[in-house]
Structures are given as structure tokens and as C-alpha cells.
Design a protein around this motif. Sequence first.
Motif, PDB file in Angstrom:
ATOM      1  N   GLU A   1     -15.607   0.880   6.050  1.00 51.84           N
ATOM      2  CA  GLU A   1     -14.524  -0.087   6.234  1.00 51.84           C
ATOM      3  C   GLU A   1     -13.863   0.042   7.614  1.00 51.84           C
TER       4      GLU A   1
ATOM      5  N   LYS B   1      -7.140  -2.812  -6.145  1.00 54.30           N
ATOM      6  CA  LYS B   1      -7.977  -3.996  -5.969  1.00 54.30           C
ATOM      7  C   LYS B   1      -7.446  -5.171  -6.762  1.00 54.30           C
TER       8      LYS B   1
ATOM      9  N   ASN C   1      -5.449   2.084   2.823  1.00 51.77           N
ATOM     10  CA  ASN C   1      -5.468   2.509   4.221  1.00 51.77           C
ATOM     11  C   ASN C   1      -5.912   3.962   4.312  1.00 51.77           C
TER      12      ASN C   1
ATOM     13  N   VAL D   1       0.827  -1.193   0.000  1.00 53.52           N
ATOM     14  CA  VAL D   1       0.000   0.000   0.000  1.00 53.52           C
ATOM     15  C   VAL D   1       0.867   1.250   0.000  1.00 53.52           C
TER      16      VAL D   1
ATOM     17  N   THR E   1      -5.261  -3.645   0.092  1.00 51.56           N
ATOM     18  CA  THR E   1      -6.333  -2.893   0.750  1.00 51.56           C
ATOM     19  C   THR E   1      -5.866  -1.476   1.039  1.00 51.56           C
TER      20      THR E   1
ATOM     21  N   ARG F   1     -17.279   5.417   2.115  1.00 48.58           N
ATOM     22  CA  ARG F   1     -16.744   4.060   1.948  1.00 48.58           C
ATOM     23  C   ARG F   1     -15.661   3.764   3.001  1.00 48.58           C
TER      24      ARG F   1
ATOM     25  N   SER G   1      -4.290   6.347   1.830  1.00 49.12           N
ATOM     26  CA  SER G   1      -4.793   6.194   0.458  1.00 49.12           C
ATOM     27  C   SER G   1      -6.067   7.009   0.269  1.00 49.12           C
ATOM     28  N   TYR G   2      -7.018   6.846   1.185  1.00 47.52           N
ATOM     29  CA  TYR G   2      -8.284   7.574   1.081  1.00 47.52           C
ATOM     30  C   TYR G   2      -8.085   9.073   1.248  1.00 47.52           C
TER      31      TYR G   2
ATOM     32  N   ASN H   1      -4.882  -6.964  -5.051  1.00 46.20           N
ATOM     33  CA  ASN H   1      -5.290  -7.476  -3.736  1.00 46.20           C
ATOM     34  C   ASN H   1      -4.636  -6.698  -2.588  1.00 46.20           C
TER      35      ASN H   1
END
Length: 737
Positions: A663, A626, A633, A599, A631, A659, A636-637, A629
Motif C-alpha cells: 500500500e 474496512k 495508516n 483512523v 484506511t 500488505r 495502525s499497522y 471505509n
Amino acid sequence: MPYLNVWSSRTNCLISEQELASSSTSVFTWRRTESWVLAYSLPHNSTSDHVSTRNKPKFRNQDFCLRTEFVPFRPQKKDSFALTQASEEKDIHCDVVKQNSQSFTSGEGGVEGFTCLQLEEKGDLTNNVEYGDVGSEEYEAGRVKGEKVDVRALAQSLHFVKTADEVEEVLKDKVELPLQVYSSMIRGFGKDKKLNSAMALIEWLSRRSKGNIGSISLNVFIYNSLLGAIKEAGKYNFVDKVMEDMVSEGVQPNVVTYNTLMRIYIEQDRELEALNLFREMPKKGLSPSPASYSTALFAYRRLEDGFGAITFFVETREKYQNGEIGNIEEENWEDEFAKLENFIVRICYQVMRQWLVKGENANTNVLKLLTDMDRARLQLSRAEYERLVWACTREEHHVVAKELYNRIRERDTEISLSVCNHIIWLMGKAKKWWAALEIYEDLLDKGPKPNNMSYELIVSHFNILLSAARKRGIWRWGVRLLNKMEEKGLKPSSREWNAVLVACSKASETSAAVQIFRRMVEKGEKPTVISYGALLSALEKGKLYDEALQVWKHMIKVGIEPNLYAYTIMASIYTAQGKFNIVDSIIKEMVTTGVEPTVVTFNAIISGCARNGMESVAYEWFQRMKTQNITPNEVSYEMLIEALANDGKPRLAYELYVRALSEGLSLSTKAYDAVISSTQAYGASIDLSILGPRPPEKKKRVQIRKSLSEFCNIADVPRRSRPFDREEIFTAQTKGT
């Protein structure tokens, strides 16, 4: 081997220390005038009293004599008291060396103790001759029929008696023995923990005295022997009874009595009462002996009252210097006072060590006691100072350790290297790294020569300082630390060089990172993948992309395999240049070489896109996570939400925020504020209540500090340094080339 033997088979003589202790009766005479020593010969695990006849009393009358063998010894210096357990007063002109114990138990393989006592029939036995009268021309002693008395067998026959009647059964047919025999047997019973036998013997003697049977009567020496036996046996509940009996018998206690009682009180943890006894002696017309003073000091030791002990010693010294004490020639106060001085120094050392071990106000108490010792003109030896240093093990002890170190350096030219290493370690534990460096500098300048342990300790301290500089980006201090290491003959390893390179990278000091990297190579240190990664990061932050590519190629050329950090930096560099085809190839190469993208790698690409106005591309790489694979963190958002909000896409930013909440991620207030401000700016119809309350402020990350004063606060280093000169990056050798 149990305690047993008192009288030697070689000397066949019976003498009690009590009778030698002060003016007392004496019924024996030396037959020779040479300088001999009358001694007990004991087995190896027991001891005896040695009596030098160098200044022996001369008995003019030969009516009574102990026929003994004399064993020559060299005349010994007077040692009339043991500093920690002295109790006996020596008032006659003879030397007594107290070693351990008297006992009546037989040793292995035969009799190693006393055997027989030869008595001559010369008249009736008396016991009232004072030592002050021993020089008289005539002394009429008692008469005893000449016969051998097996004293050892006699003592063993009394070993298990419990009543005076049983004693009478054993001794009824025996000749009347000298008082010293009974005194010594009583003390021996105490050593063997047979106090009942001693008490029974005392009761028997009391009966004979009251009935006027024989010439022996109870006196202070018998009672002193009994008190000594009580102390040895640990049966302190008999003390009051003995003292009451002394009063009833009209026997006045002497200095030995008080000394013995003081020791008994100390054994019972009644040190204050022991000191009160000492103060009571002058009121009773008694002059305390050297043993009295040493016992009082020992009471202060048991109380761990170093200050009281020093005050007591200073008062004693003043009395001695003013002639108020020490006027008795036989006591040899000049030697005894020197022993007292040694004893008080030892007490202060032991008390300070105990304070350090317990750790209760140790620093304050130890430093104050050291000051009081200076005022009293008392000095510890170098060995004692060093042992105190070893007792300093807690962080707060660094103050005491440094004071002790300075004292050793001031008075001695030598100091143990292991002690210096211990202080260096302690300073590091207390986070006083600069103080540790000063100790190391003394080793270089004054000796002893530092060893591998010294080197490893000081390098570990440098690593701690360099790590602090690395984490906070204080690259200037990193440079100075490297220079200091080289100045002190310490060769920085790649770890130290890398710490400074990372600090330069965090501080975005591109030119400094380049110079440090070059200097590292010039010093013969091979750069590692961390070195290259830090340099690549610094070049990327300086937007020197071409130079970064050259460094990358050089790293591959010299055979260093890139790690995740290096790959990520290169992906970020090509992202900033918009060369996403190369970014794709880097990701594929990572997978091929087994270095899986994380990530962190995708966050670097997303942030690179956001910084350079490529929000749509950033969203594409976010979606691509995605397929890998991976995810996302919080970072990132947050990076993507801020980029979309600034790009006029409030709804998409809002959806990503919701979103992230679904999560279970906790985003920063910055992302929340970006969504709110973008929605308001572009008039988007969004239900802001779904976003929930504004998240709390997160703790700030470690700030990158470039000020030297900041590092002084963090690393506890001196502030008196000069302003940083960029020339410090270069060594003298480098600048000259």
C-alpha cells in the motif's frame, strides 16, 4: 513658481552674501544709526539674506549711497552657517540669516522682487575699500549720474545671453554698477540654472578689466559667486575652468572659495577630496570658519562615518578649548561651537539610523558608536533615542533596542508607551519573551500605564511560551507562567488554561491536571471541550477510569458537545476496561451526532487492546475499519504487527507487513524488528527477503520533558528559578480556602 526675485521692492537694495561674507569692497552707506535690518523682501516660495546693522560698518564719506527704504526687524542672533550646507564666511559686524535662494524670475501678479536702484552722482566708482578701513574719515567713492536703474529688468535682459558680446549689447549704454550687482546676478543665474548667462557676464567683466574699461575688476567675490552659481546649477564640469581663471587673473582663493568647493565635492560624492580641501586650508594660511567645520562634518555624514565624525569633533573641541581656533570675535565661536556640537549629535543619530535600516553589522557599529559618544561627552536626546528604537525592526536588533531602552530609562523619567510596545513586540520577534516581560513589568512599576496593545502583546508572548510548554509537556513552567500572568494583572483565558492542561496530560501528570482544572473553574473561566478532553486524557493515562466517567457525564450535563478527541478518549478508556459493547455504542453515537470516527479513533482502540493483551480483538477492530471505509495508516499497522508478533503469530504479522508495503506505507524499524524476532523465535518458514532492507530510523518525536532546565533552553527564560514546588499549582486564595 520659478526662482526669480532677489531685491525687494520695499528695500530696493542690492547686496550679495559674498560681499557680506568676508573683508571685501563696499560701496554703500547706511544713512541711519538706529538698529534696523536691511533685507530683501521675497515671495513666499523663496528666501533672502537679512543683514542686521546692529554692528554695521560706518562709512564716513557720503559720496555714494544707495537710497533704500529700511524695514525694521528685531535684532536676530547670529547664525552664520547652515549646518548641512554652510559655505559663506561672515567677517563683518552684521548678522546674516541664510534661508534659501535668489532668482530673477517674476512672480505672479506683478513684481515682488527688486525694482530700481537710485544712484547719486558723487564721483568715480571704486571697489577697493577693505572693511578694515571703513572707519576712516574719508572714503572717495565713484560718481554716477543720479538715475534710477531697473535692476530686475536688467537681470531679465541678461537672462538668455550666452556670450560676452551679447552682454555688451545689453549693458553698453548702462551706467557702471556696483560690484555687488554683478555678484548677486551671477548667483541668481545659478538658481535659475542659467549658467551660460553667468559665464557670459564673467567674460564681459574680464574683458572690461583687461581693457581698463571702468573701475570694476574681477576679484575673489565675483569668482565665489560664480562657484556658488555652478553649485546651484549642478554644472560641476565648469569648476576646474573657474579655478584656472582665478589663477590666471592672480586672484587668491579665500575661505569662502574653499567652503564652496567642499560643498561641490560633496554633491559629487567626493567627500574624501572635500576633507582634503579642509586640511589644505591651514597650509595656505587660511583659518577655517565655523562653516568650514560644519561642511567637513557633513562630509563625514555623507560617508556614514560616525566614528570619523566624532574624532574630528573631539579634535576641534580640543583646539577650541586650547584657544587655537575661535579667536576671531566676529565669528562668535561660542554660539557656533554649540551649533557644531548639536550637528555632530545629529550626524551620529542619522548614521546609526542608516546602519539599522541597512542592517550591515548594525548591532556592533551602533553599540560602538554609542560608547564613543559617551567618551566624547555627547548625548542623544530622548526623542532621538526613541526614533532609533523605531528603526530597530529585525530580530538581531533586540540588543540595540534594549540598550536604547535602558539609556532612556536611566536619564529620563518618561518614555513613550508606543516605543515600549514596539520593544515588547521586537523582543517577541527575537524570541526573547522573558526580556519582553521585563519591559512590561517596568510599565507597571515605573509607567507609563500599559494600554490594550501592551496587554495583547504580552499575552501573545505568554501564549507562545505556554504553547512551547504544551508541546513538550513541560507542565511545571506552564503553571509558573499562569502564576506570573496573574501576578502582573493579566487574566489567563481558556486558551492559556488549556495549554497547561494539555501539558499535564502529555506528561501524564493526572493530579496536576485535576488541580489546574479546579483552579480554572475557581477563577471563573468556563472550561471548553478542549479543557475536558485534556482532563479526560490525563485521567485515562492515570487509569482513573471512574473519575474519567464522572468528568464525561459532567461535560454532557453542562451542555458541552463532545468532539472527536473526547469520544476517542472515552473509547480508549472503555477498551482498557474490556467493555467493547460500550465502545460499540460510542462509535454508533459518533455517527449519529455527525462526528465521524477517524483512523485516530480506531488506532486508540487497537492500541488499547494491544496494551492489555487483547491481540485478537485488536485484529478484529483492524478488520472493522474496512466496514467504516477508513484506511489504516502506519500507526495502525505498526501497533497491530507488534501485538501479533508478541502474541506468537509471526506469519500474520508478516502478512500485514507485506500488505503495508504494497500500500506504499513506510513502517518503522520497530515493526520490522518485531516481525524478524517473532519469526526466529517461533521458527516460522518465511521469505524474509520480501521484507526488503531494514528501514532507516525515523526522527524521534518531540520528547516529553519534565525538567525546568529544558524549558529554559527552549524558551530563553532565566535559569535562576527555584525548584518547583507542587504548592505552586494552587494560588494563595485557593490554599487559604
